[in-house]
Design a protein around this motif. Structure first.
Motif, PDB file in Angstrom:
ATOM      1  N   THR A  40       0.856  -1.181   0.000  1.00 23.52           N
ATOM      2  CA  THR A  40       0.000   0.000   0.000  1.00 23.52           C
ATOM      3  C   THR A  40       0.897   1.237   0.000  1.00 23.52           C
ATOM      4  O   THR A  40       2.109   1.148   0.266  1.00 23.52           O
ATOM      5  CB  THR A  40      -0.891   0.044   1.254  1.00 23.52           C
ATOM      6  OG1 THR A  40      -0.056   0.186   2.423  1.00 23.52           O
ATOM      7  CG2 THR A  40      -1.750  -1.214   1.369  1.00 23.52           C
ATOM      8  N   GLN A  41       0.299   2.384  -0.243  1.00 24.52           N
ATOM      9  CA  GLN A  41       1.082   3.613  -0.248  1.00 24.52           C
ATOM     10  C   GLN A  41       1.666   3.881   1.140  1.00 24.52           C
ATOM     11  O   GLN A  41       2.798   4.356   1.253  1.00 24.52           O
ATOM     12  CB  GLN A  41       0.224   4.777  -0.732  1.00 24.52           C
ATOM     13  CG  GLN A  41      -0.129   4.619  -2.198  1.00 24.52           C
ATOM     14  CD  GLN A  41      -0.929   5.772  -2.750  1.00 24.52           C
ATOM     15  OE1 GLN A  41      -1.112   6.804  -2.109  1.00 24.52           O
ATOM     16  NE2 GLN A  41      -1.413   5.611  -3.968  1.00 24.52           N
ATOM     17  N   GLU A  42       0.924   3.562   2.168  1.00 19.13           N
ATOM     18  CA  GLU A  42       1.437   3.732   3.535  1.00 19.13           C
ATOM     19  C   GLU A  42       2.659   2.846   3.753  1.00 19.13           C
ATOM     20  O   GLU A  42       3.660   3.277   4.331  1.00 19.13           O
ATOM     21  CB  GLU A  42       0.342   3.376   4.541  1.00 19.13           C
ATOM     22  CG  GLU A  42       0.765   3.554   5.979  1.00 19.13           C
ATOM     23  CD  GLU A  42      -0.346   3.195   6.959  1.00 19.13           C
ATOM     24  OE1 GLU A  42      -0.016   2.992   8.135  1.00 19.13           O
ATOM     25  OE2 GLU A  42      -1.518   3.112   6.558  1.00 19.13           O
ATOM     26  N   GLN A  43       2.596   1.606   3.265  1.00 17.75           N
ATOM     27  CA  GLN A  43       3.718   0.688   3.415  1.00 17.75           C
ATOM     28  C   GLN A  43       4.919   1.130   2.581  1.00 17.75           C
ATOM     29  O   GLN A  43       6.064   1.003   3.029  1.00 17.75           O
ATOM     30  CB  GLN A  43       3.285  -0.728   3.010  1.00 17.75           C
ATOM     31  CG  GLN A  43       2.276  -1.339   3.959  1.00 17.75           C
ATOM     32  CD  GLN A  43       1.621  -2.586   3.405  1.00 17.75           C
ATOM     33  OE1 GLN A  43       1.478  -2.749   2.194  1.00 17.75           O
ATOM     34  NE2 GLN A  43       1.194  -3.479   4.298  1.00 17.75           N
ATOM     35  N   GLY A  45       5.705   4.222   1.826  1.00 16.67           N
ATOM     36  CA  GLY A  45       6.287   5.331   2.585  1.00 16.67           C
ATOM     37  C   GLY A  45       7.119   4.835   3.753  1.00 16.67           C
ATOM     38  O   GLY A  45       8.216   5.341   4.017  1.00 16.67           O
ATOM     39  N   HIS A  46       6.596   3.827   4.450  1.00 13.82           N
ATOM     40  CA  HIS A  46       7.332   3.264   5.590  1.00 13.82           C
ATOM     41  C   HIS A  46       8.661   2.655   5.128  1.00 13.82           C
ATOM     42  O   HIS A  46       9.704   2.867   5.766  1.00 13.82           O
ATOM     43  CB  HIS A  46       6.472   2.211   6.295  1.00 13.82           C
ATOM     44  CG  HIS A  46       7.101   1.629   7.502  1.00 13.82           C
ATOM     45  ND1 HIS A  46       7.216   2.317   8.687  1.00 13.82           N
ATOM     46  CD2 HIS A  46       7.684   0.425   7.704  1.00 13.82           C
ATOM     47  CE1 HIS A  46       7.837   1.556   9.574  1.00 13.82           C
ATOM     48  NE2 HIS A  46       8.125   0.404   8.996  1.00 13.82           N
ATOM     49  N   SER A  51       7.301   9.966   6.131  1.00 10.21           N
ATOM     50  CA  SER A  51       5.980  10.042   6.748  1.00 10.21           C
ATOM     51  C   SER A  51       4.882   9.992   5.697  1.00 10.21           C
ATOM     52  O   SER A  51       5.121  10.190   4.496  1.00 10.21           O
ATOM     53  CB  SER A  51       5.853  11.340   7.556  1.00 10.21           C
ATOM     54  OG  SER A  51       5.808  12.450   6.666  1.00 10.21           O
ATOM     55  N   HIS A  52       3.692   9.771   6.183  1.00 11.39           N
ATOM     56  CA  HIS A  52       2.497   9.765   5.333  1.00 11.39           C
ATOM     57  C   HIS A  52       2.376  11.105   4.607  1.00 11.39           C
ATOM     58  O   HIS A  52       2.095  11.154   3.414  1.00 11.39           O
ATOM     59  CB  HIS A  52       1.281   9.500   6.231  1.00 11.39           C
ATOM     60  CG  HIS A  52      -0.031   9.572   5.550  1.00 11.39           C
ATOM     61  ND1 HIS A  52      -0.514   8.563   4.756  1.00 11.39           N
ATOM     62  CD2 HIS A  52      -0.982  10.537   5.554  1.00 11.39           C
ATOM     63  CE1 HIS A  52      -1.698   8.907   4.302  1.00 11.39           C
ATOM     64  NE2 HIS A  52      -2.015  10.089   4.768  1.00 11.39           N
ATOM     65  N   GLU A  53       2.611  12.189   5.328  1.00 15.41           N
ATOM     66  CA  GLU A  53       2.505  13.532   4.756  1.00 15.41           C
ATOM     67  C   GLU A  53       3.539  13.750   3.653  1.00 15.41           C
ATOM     68  O   GLU A  53       3.233  14.300   2.596  1.00 15.41           O
ATOM     69  CB  GLU A  53       2.663  14.607   5.845  1.00 15.41           C
ATOM     70  CG  GLU A  53       1.521  14.651   6.841  1.00 15.41           C
ATOM     71  CD  GLU A  53       1.597  13.579   7.925  1.00 15.41           C
ATOM     72  OE1 GLU A  53       2.673  12.959   8.114  1.00 15.41           O
ATOM     73  OE2 GLU A  53       0.554  13.336   8.563  1.00 15.41           O
ATOM     74  N   PHE A  55       5.004  11.450   1.865  1.00 15.74           N
ATOM     75  CA  PHE A  55       4.658  10.595   0.727  1.00 15.74           C
ATOM     76  C   PHE A  55       3.621  11.293  -0.152  1.00 15.74           C
ATOM     77  O   PHE A  55       3.777  11.384  -1.364  1.00 15.74           O
ATOM     78  CB  PHE A  55       4.121   9.244   1.224  1.00 15.74           C
ATOM     79  CG  PHE A  55       3.843   8.271   0.119  1.00 15.74           C
ATOM     80  CD1 PHE A  55       4.832   7.422  -0.336  1.00 15.74           C
ATOM     81  CD2 PHE A  55       2.600   8.207  -0.488  1.00 15.74           C
ATOM     82  CE1 PHE A  55       4.602   6.521  -1.359  1.00 15.74           C
ATOM     83  CE2 PHE A  55       2.346   7.313  -1.512  1.00 15.74           C
ATOM     84  CZ  PHE A  55       3.354   6.470  -1.947  1.00 15.74           C
ATOM     85  N   HIS A  56       2.555  11.798   0.472  1.00 17.02           N
ATOM     86  CA  HIS A  56       1.488  12.437  -0.308  1.00 17.02           C
ATOM     87  C   HIS A  56       1.931  13.779  -0.898  1.00 17.02           C
ATOM     88  O   HIS A  56       1.466  14.155  -1.973  1.00 17.02           O
ATOM     89  CB  HIS A  56       0.222  12.562   0.531  1.00 17.02           C
ATOM     90  CG  HIS A  56      -0.428  11.222   0.717  1.00 17.02           C
ATOM     91  ND1 HIS A  56      -1.117  10.586  -0.286  1.00 17.02           N
ATOM     92  CD2 HIS A  56      -0.439  10.371   1.770  1.00 17.02           C
ATOM     93  CE1 HIS A  56      -1.541   9.416   0.150  1.00 17.02           C
ATOM     94  NE2 HIS A  56      -1.142   9.261   1.391  1.00 17.02           N
TER      95      HIS A  56
END
Length: 160
Positions: A40-43, A45-46, A51-53, A55-56
Motif C-alpha cells: 500500500t502507499q502507507e507501506q 512510505g514506511h 511520513s504519510h505527509e 509521501f502524499h
C-alpha cells in the motif's frame, strides 16, 4: 585557556529534524518495486522511511513519483493476470471460473441482480400493491399462499 587552545566553531545554525527527502532515480526504482509487490502507499512510505505527509506531498509535486507507483502496480497486475490466464488455459477450474466471472460477468455471474423501484409504493392502495406483487412472478412465487386471493377469484369462490 590559552589562545592556542581556542577552537573556532562553525557559525552556521544547526538544523534539527529529519534530513530532507529527495526523489532520485534510485528512489523511483524502489517505489516502482514496492508498488509492484502490492504494498500500500502507507507501506511504501514506511519502506522509504518517510511520513504519510511526505509521501502524499511527493505525489502532489512529482509526476515521476506518481508514475513510478502506477508503473509498479501495472506490472504486478500484468504478471498476475498472465499467470491466471495461463492457469486457466492449463485447465485449472478455479482459474477458469475466476477469469470468466471477471471478464464476462454478464454471462458468468452467480447471482442475478434485480432492481425494483419502490418510489410509488406509498401512493398505492393495498389492492393496487397486491396487484403489482402478483404481476411480478419472482416475488409472487416467493409469497404464494400468503397473499389473499384477487377480488375476482374471491367473489367466484363465494358464489360457488
Amino acid at each position: 585557556m590559552s589562545h592556542a587552545e581556542l577552537v573556532e566553531t562553525d557559525k552556521r545554525a544547526s538544523r534539527f529534524g529529519r534530513k530532507g527527502f529527495q526523489v532520485t532515480p534510485e528512489i523511483l526504482k524502489q517505489v516502482e518495486k514496492f508498488a509492484g509487490q502490492g504494498l500500500t502507499q502507507e507501506q511504501i512510505g514506511h519502506c522509504l522511511g518517510i511520513s504519510h505527509e511526505t509521501f502524499h506531498k511527493q505525489k502532489r509535486v512529482s509526476l515521476d513519483f506518481v508514475e513510478a507507483i502506477k508503473k509498479g502496480q501495472s506490472k504486478a497486475i500484468s504478471l498476475v493476470s498472465n499467470a491466471l490466464f495461463e492457469n486457466a488455459m492449463k485447465g485449472v477450474p478455479v482459474s477458469q471460473i475466476f477469469w470468466l466471472k471477471n471478464r464476462a460477468p454478464d454471462q458468468w455471474q452467480d447471482t442475478i441482480n434485480q432492481k425494483h423501484s419502490i418510489e410509488a409504493v406509498n401512493k398505492l392502495s393495498d389492492t393496487q400493491l397486491l396487484d403489482e406483487i402478483r404481476k411480478d412472478e419472482s416475488i409472487a412465487s416467493q409469497v404464494s399462499g400468503l397473499l389473499p386471493l384477487p377480488q375476482s377469484q374471491a367473489q367466484s369462490q363465494d358464489s360457488a
